[in-house]
Design a protein around this motif. Structure first.
Motif, PDB file in Angstrom:
ATOM      1  N   ASN A  33      -0.612  12.869  -4.406  1.00  0.00           N
ATOM      2  CA  ASN A  33      -1.293  14.158  -4.292  1.00  0.00           C
ATOM      3  C   ASN A  33      -2.265  14.171  -3.116  1.00  0.00           C
ATOM      4  N   ILE A  34      -2.978  13.059  -2.929  1.00  0.00           N
ATOM      5  CA  ILE A  34      -3.925  12.980  -1.816  1.00  0.00           C
ATOM      6  C   ILE A  34      -3.184  13.023  -0.484  1.00  0.00           C
ATOM      7  N   VAL A  35      -2.091  12.260  -0.390  1.00  0.00           N
ATOM      8  CA  VAL A  35      -1.312  12.263   0.849  1.00  0.00           C
ATOM      9  C   VAL A  35      -0.712  13.641   1.095  1.00  0.00           C
ATOM     10  N   SER A  36      -0.226  14.295   0.033  1.00  0.00           N
ATOM     11  CA  SER A  36       0.342  15.636   0.176  1.00  0.00           C
ATOM     12  C   SER A  36      -0.701  16.606   0.711  1.00  0.00           C
ATOM     13  N   ASN A  37      -1.913  16.554   0.156  1.00  0.00           N
ATOM     14  CA  ASN A  37      -2.962  17.443   0.648  1.00  0.00           C
ATOM     15  C   ASN A  37      -3.359  17.109   2.086  1.00  0.00           C
ATOM     16  N   PHE A  38      -3.354  15.814   2.432  1.00  0.00           N
ATOM     17  CA  PHE A  38      -3.693  15.410   3.788  1.00  0.00           C
ATOM     18  C   PHE A  38      -2.682  15.948   4.796  1.00  0.00           C
ATOM     19  N   VAL A  39      -1.385  15.757   4.476  1.00  0.00           N
ATOM     20  CA  VAL A  39      -0.341  16.262   5.372  1.00  0.00           C
ATOM     21  C   VAL A  39      -0.409  17.782   5.455  1.00  0.00           C
ATOM     22  N   SER A  40      -0.651  18.429   4.309  1.00  0.00           N
ATOM     23  CA  SER A  40      -0.773  19.891   4.316  1.00  0.00           C
ATOM     24  C   SER A  40      -1.940  20.342   5.185  1.00  0.00           C
ATOM     25  N   GLY A  41      -3.039  19.599   5.152  1.00  0.00           N
ATOM     26  CA  GLY A  41      -4.165  19.946   6.001  1.00  0.00           C
ATOM     27  C   GLY A  41      -3.822  19.856   7.478  1.00  0.00           C
TER      28      GLY A  41
ATOM     29  N   LEU B 209       0.823  -1.203   0.000  1.00  0.00           N
ATOM     30  CA  LEU B 209       0.000   0.000   0.000  1.00  0.00           C
ATOM     31  C   LEU B 209       0.861   1.259   0.000  1.00  0.00           C
ATOM     32  N   SER B 210       1.989   1.214   0.709  1.00  0.00           N
ATOM     33  CA  SER B 210       2.869   2.386   0.728  1.00  0.00           C
ATOM     34  C   SER B 210       3.439   2.660  -0.653  1.00  0.00           C
ATOM     35  N   VAL B 211       3.731   1.598  -1.410  1.00  0.00           N
ATOM     36  CA  VAL B 211       4.212   1.797  -2.780  1.00  0.00           C
ATOM     37  C   VAL B 211       3.119   2.456  -3.628  1.00  0.00           C
ATOM     38  N   GLY B 212       1.858   1.971  -3.453  1.00  0.00           N
ATOM     39  CA  GLY B 212       0.762   2.589  -4.194  1.00  0.00           C
ATOM     40  C   GLY B 212       0.562   4.037  -3.815  1.00  0.00           C
ATOM     41  N   ILE B 213       0.736   4.339  -2.515  1.00  0.00           N
ATOM     42  CA  ILE B 213       0.609   5.728  -2.089  1.00  0.00           C
ATOM     43  C   ILE B 213       1.707   6.577  -2.717  1.00  0.00           C
ATOM     44  N   GLY B 214       2.930   6.016  -2.764  1.00  0.00           N
ATOM     45  CA  GLY B 214       4.038   6.796  -3.311  1.00  0.00           C
ATOM     46  C   GLY B 214       3.842   7.161  -4.760  1.00  0.00           C
ATOM     47  N   PHE B 215       3.124   6.312  -5.514  1.00  0.00           N
ATOM     48  CA  PHE B 215       2.956   6.578  -6.945  1.00  0.00           C
ATOM     49  C   PHE B 215       1.591   7.171  -7.275  1.00  0.00           C
ATOM     50  N   GLY B 216       0.536   6.505  -6.870  1.00  0.00           N
ATOM     51  CA  GLY B 216      -0.786   6.927  -7.321  1.00  0.00           C
ATOM     52  C   GLY B 216      -1.515   7.866  -6.391  1.00  0.00           C
TER      53      GLY B 216
ATOM     54  N   ASP C 111     -18.026  29.501  -4.038  1.00  0.00           N
ATOM     55  CA  ASP C 111     -17.060  28.699  -3.289  1.00  0.00           C
ATOM     56  C   ASP C 111     -15.980  28.190  -4.230  1.00  0.00           C
ATOM     57  N   VAL C 112     -14.727  28.342  -3.795  1.00  0.00           N
ATOM     58  CA  VAL C 112     -13.573  27.843  -4.532  1.00  0.00           C
ATOM     59  C   VAL C 112     -12.872  26.831  -3.639  1.00  0.00           C
ATOM     60  N   ILE C 113     -12.680  25.614  -4.143  1.00  0.00           N
ATOM     61  CA  ILE C 113     -12.001  24.557  -3.396  1.00  0.00           C
ATOM     62  C   ILE C 113     -10.518  24.617  -3.733  1.00  0.00           C
ATOM     63  N   VAL C 114      -9.699  24.938  -2.738  1.00  0.00           N
ATOM     64  CA  VAL C 114      -8.254  25.082  -2.922  1.00  0.00           C
ATOM     65  C   VAL C 114      -7.559  23.896  -2.259  1.00  0.00           C
ATOM     66  N   PRO C 115      -6.752  23.104  -2.994  1.00  0.00           N
ATOM     67  CA  PRO C 115      -6.004  22.018  -2.353  1.00  0.00           C
ATOM     68  C   PRO C 115      -5.092  22.563  -1.260  1.00  0.00           C
ATOM     69  N   ASN C 116      -4.981  21.834  -0.167  1.00  0.00           N
ATOM     70  CA  ASN C 116      -4.180  22.297   0.959  1.00  0.00           C
ATOM     71  C   ASN C 116      -2.707  22.458   0.608  1.00  0.00           C
ATOM     72  N   SER C 117      -2.231  21.641  -0.332  1.00  0.00           N
ATOM     73  CA  SER C 117      -0.822  21.756  -0.709  1.00  0.00           C
ATOM     74  C   SER C 117      -0.517  23.117  -1.333  1.00  0.00           C
ATOM     75  N   ASP C 118      -1.494  23.726  -2.013  1.00  0.00           N
ATOM     76  CA  ASP C 118      -1.274  25.062  -2.578  1.00  0.00           C
ATOM     77  C   ASP C 118      -1.108  26.108  -1.477  1.00  0.00           C
ATOM     78  N   LEU C 119      -1.799  25.930  -0.363  1.00  0.00           N
ATOM     79  CA  LEU C 119      -1.685  26.881   0.737  1.00  0.00           C
ATOM     80  C   LEU C 119      -0.361  26.735   1.484  1.00  0.00           C
ATOM     81  N   ILE C 120       0.250  25.551   1.412  1.00  0.00           N
ATOM     82  CA  ILE C 120       1.515  25.325   2.121  1.00  0.00           C
ATOM     83  C   ILE C 120       2.714  25.642   1.240  1.00  0.00           C
ATOM     84  N   SER C 121       2.663  25.198  -0.026  1.00  0.00           N
ATOM     85  CA  SER C 121       3.831  25.362  -0.899  1.00  0.00           C
ATOM     86  C   SER C 121       3.753  26.620  -1.743  1.00  0.00           C
ATOM     87  N   GLY C 122       2.593  27.216  -1.931  1.00  0.00           N
ATOM     88  CA  GLY C 122       2.450  28.402  -2.767  1.00  0.00           C
ATOM     89  C   GLY C 122       2.514  29.685  -1.967  1.00  0.00           C
TER      90      GLY C 122
END
Length: 783
Positions: free
Chosen positions: A603-611, A593-600, A652-663
């Protein structure tokens, strides 16, 4: 055809009565209820050897094999329980051995004290594991014997279906059938005549005559008039009952169309038995009257519910009144066919009819049933065609009806053909289960409508009750519950269903951990309890505790969200541990599962951590006015994956959390609400600039939202192409009101400039033509 008809008749009879579910005993035990003594393997050895001898000889009957299978299944259940013998102690010893560390490699040594302790623990472990291994071996043997028995019985059933018997269309066999049936009824008549001719028989009849007449009167009244009474009452009460409760009320009243005539049939049987004139044959035949009558009454009731009369209830099928009445009588006729087939099967069993007699007598019944089923299938096709004409061609329900109708037509043709050739068992296998399947589907449709009617009665919404979620889910559950009945109809044995249930209760293995339904239920219950407790704690924090602190709104939301994540995580861990699921066995799955997370899922994990970072660091909080990626608005919600920003256009505009952290994010109200606005203005050349500066400063300082310290500034920006350019730069107490404040200042500037006679210029351009005579030559003449 005896066993086949008996099975089909019994299954069809069960469709008309509440079906009692077959519940197998659970084979799973908890650690505190673990088996303390090993099974008697000596007795098991004898049972296993006897069964193997019976299987090897091939002479055992199906009933003997079924009995042996039942006994072996009980042994197998004991062996499965025995596999958990001393499980807690084995796990403890395993932990003790693991605490000593890894065993030394070949050629290496370890301290003698540790080596002795390791050897003692391993010896104890082997002693405790020996009964478990014996139970596993015996379980495998029992399971293998059960599979062998099932294979033999299935092969025999297949051979019986393909057995070629006498053809019923052969005229030489007709006399055999006529002789057999006439012999049965003449035997009954002879028994009655013998009893009547005896003085004792007539004396008993005279003694019991009042009871006979009473039972006979009750039977005649209920059989002849009972159904009509209930049908009239159904129509009358349906017309006088409110629409909200009509469907459920009609269903309950309509059951009397079965109950009253059936009581009459029971009374008729009691009257016949009370005469004392029936012999052995007559008693056996009369005992079938209530059963056969129940089948016919149930089929007629079911046909009336599926194809109702006008103005009684809503219709399930789009048919005219004439077609509906035809379908209703076809359904009742199929009930008569099945009842007569069951009656003939019972008569054949106790009269021991010859195969030719069974084939000859059963063929007309089968042909009539096939004709009625074919006509009913055609009416179903007419319904689909009528729906298509009304614009409902693509309904999934109609596609299923088309499939069922076509299969019924094929079966209606195939059954009589096989019977005419001589394959009587195969013909009965295709025809009667098809009739029972149609009855089962019809009963499911009636029950589904009943559920919708009850839901409409409870909620008061009769229009959308059929399409509501709860009735649909209950209908789906009814369909799942009908699957075992459908399997029995088409030849499955009860042992096959119990075997499936046994495999289900045994669960499945993940590594060295076995997960059973009870473990899964434990996991669900504990997780749901933990989840509800977490939500209650969040609600208490949000409404009672945090509002009394000095933490700002963003911090309160962060604490509530963090509490939810931690609570759900702990609930999952506690539920998994309580269910006895070993997480170490999921290491390979987790790695994949970790391999699948690393590839597919990166983006979801990045947004989760950013949140999570947003909730902890809180660079952006709910209610902040931010600008990110060209979007400006107010933060309304910060979730795990994204943040919802409401723009000033109320979208309403849905902004990914990663944009708020890295942008790059502009937070206008992060620390406070103060902010600066700039108001540009231009005046005409020749205007006194100092005077303009004083007027603009007065205007800015007079506005209530402008902060005096630091004071607003008025800048002379330069000489523009058309005006002298000035700017007012002021700090506001609430920058969120910057736009209306700028508008108010502009209004005041226009008023003051008009009073002071100060001109606000606008762009002017002079156009010079170098050769105007060229334009005059370009104009065409009037000629």
């Amino acid at each position: 055809m005896k066993k086949l008809h008996r099975l089909l008749a019994a299954v069809f009879f069960s469709l008309t009565l509440p079906v009692a579910p077959v519940v197998a005993q659970s084979t799973s035990t908890t650690a505190t209820e673990a088996v303390q003594e090993a099974p008697n393997y000596t007795a098991w050895q004898e049972v296993a050897e006897q069964t193997e001898d019976a299987i090897g000889s091939g002479a055992a009957t199906n009933s003997a094999l079924e009995k042996a299978r039942e006994e072996i299944a009980a042994w197998r259940s004991r062996f499965l329980d025995a596999q958990s013998l001393n499980q807690t102690r084995i796990e403890t010893l395993g932990g003790q051995i693991a605490a000593l560390g890894a065993a030394p490699e070949e050629g290496a040594t370890e301290p003698q004290e540790i080596a002795d302790r390791r050897a003692a623990l391993n010896s104890q472990l082997k002693q405790l594991q020996a009964p478990v291994l014996s139970a596993e071996e015996a379980y495998r043997r029992a399971d293998g014997l059960i599979r062998e028995i099932d294979t033999i019985i299935r092969d025999r059933q297949a051979d019986e279906l393909l057995q070629l018997g006498p053809s019923p269309i052969n005229p030489t066999h007709w006399s055999t059938g006529i002789t057999a049936i006439s012999g049965t009824f003449s035997g009954v008549a002879q028994e009655v005549a013998t009893s009547w001719n005896s003085e004792e028989g007539r004396a008993n009849l005279r003694e019991d005559l009042p009871a006979v007449l009473f039972y006979l009167a009750v039977a005649l009244v209920l059989i002849l008039r009972g159904r009509r009474w209930m049908e009239k009452n159904t129509i009358r009460y349906a017309e006088s009952t409110s629409l909200r409760a009509r469907g459920a009320f009609i269903f309950l009243i309509s059951l009397g169309q079965i109950v009253l005539p059936y009581i009459g049939l029971v009374a008729l049987l009691k009257a016949l038995n009370s005469t004392g004139l029936l012999g052995e044959r007559g008693t056996q035949l009369s005992a079938l009257i209530p059963t056969v009558g129940l089948v016919i009454l149930s089929a007629r009731w079911l046909g009336g519910r599926i194809f109702p009369k006008a103005n009684v209830q809503s219709r399930l099928f789009n048919l005219s009144r004439q077609r509906t009445a035809e379908a209703r009588w076809n359904a009742a006729g199929l009930g008569v066919v099945v009842g007569m087939a069951g009656l003939l099967d019972r008569m054949s069993s106790f009269e021991d009819y010859a195969p030719a007699a069974q084939a000859t007598l059963g063929f007309p019944i089968l042909v009539i049933g096939a004709v009625l089923m074919f006509r009913l299938a055609r009416l179903l096709m007419n319904h689909v065609q009528a729906d298509a004409a009304d614009g409902h061609e693509g309904l999934y329900r109609n596609r299923l009806i088309v499939l069922i109708a076509r299969a019924s037509m094929v079966t209606a043709v195939l059954g009589p053909v096989l019977a005419a050739i001589g394959y009587e068992r195969a013909a009965g296998f295709f025809t009667y289960p098809s009739i029972a399947t149609l009855a089962l589907f019809g009963l499911l449709a009636v029950l589904q409508r009943l559920v919708a009617d009850i839901y409409a009665m409870v909620t008061g919404d009769s229009e959308s009750a059929r399409d509501a979620l709860i009735p649909v889910l209950i209908g789906f559950m009814l369909l799942l519950m009908a699957l075992p009945v459908l399997a029995l109809i088409w030849g499955a044995r009860v042992a096959d269903l119990t075997e499936i249930w046994t495999k289900f209760t045994e669960g499945f293995s993940i590594g060295e951990t076995r997960i059973s339904p009870s473990d899964f239920l434990t996991f669900v219950m504990i997780f749901v309890f933990g989840y509800m407790l977490t939500r209650l704690l969040q609600g208490a924090l949000r409404s009672s505790v945090l509002p009394k602190t000095k933490i700002d709104t963003g911090g309160q939301n962060a604490i509530v969200s963090g509490t939810g994540y931690i609570g759900i995580f702990l609930a999952a861990i506690i539920a998994i541990t309580s269910a006895g699921i070993d997480l170490s066995s999921l290491a390979i799955v987790a790695g994949a599962l970790s391999v699948g997370i690393g590839f597919g899922l990166q983006n979801i994990v990045s947004n989760f951590v950013s949140g999570i970072i947003l909730l902890i660091e809180r660079p952006v909080s709910e209610g902040d006015w931010i600008e990110v990626g060209g979007v400006m608005g107010t933060v309304r919600d910060i979730s795990v994956r994204s943040t919802r920003v409401e723009t000033f256009d109320r979208t309403d505009v849905i902004v990914p959390n990663s944009d708020l952290i890295s942008g790059m994010v502009t937070n206008w109200t992060r620390s406070n609400l103060t902010g600066r606005i700039i108001v540009p203005v231009g005046v005409a050349y020749g205007t006194d600039t100092k005077r303009v500066e004083k007027i603009l400063r007065d205007i800015a300082e007079a506005h209530p939202l402008v902060i005096i310290n630091p004071p607003p500034q008025v800048l002379f920006r330069g000489f523009g192409a058309d005006s002298l350019d000035f700017e007012i730069r002021a700090i506001l107490r609430d920058v969120t009101l910057g736009v209306p404040t700028q508008s108010e200042i502009n209004h005041e500037i226009a008023r003051r400039f008009a009073e002071e006679k100060i001109e606000i210029p606008f762009a002017q351009r002079d156009i010079w033509l170098r050769n105007p005579e060229a334009l005059g030559g370009a104009v065409p003449s009037a000629e």
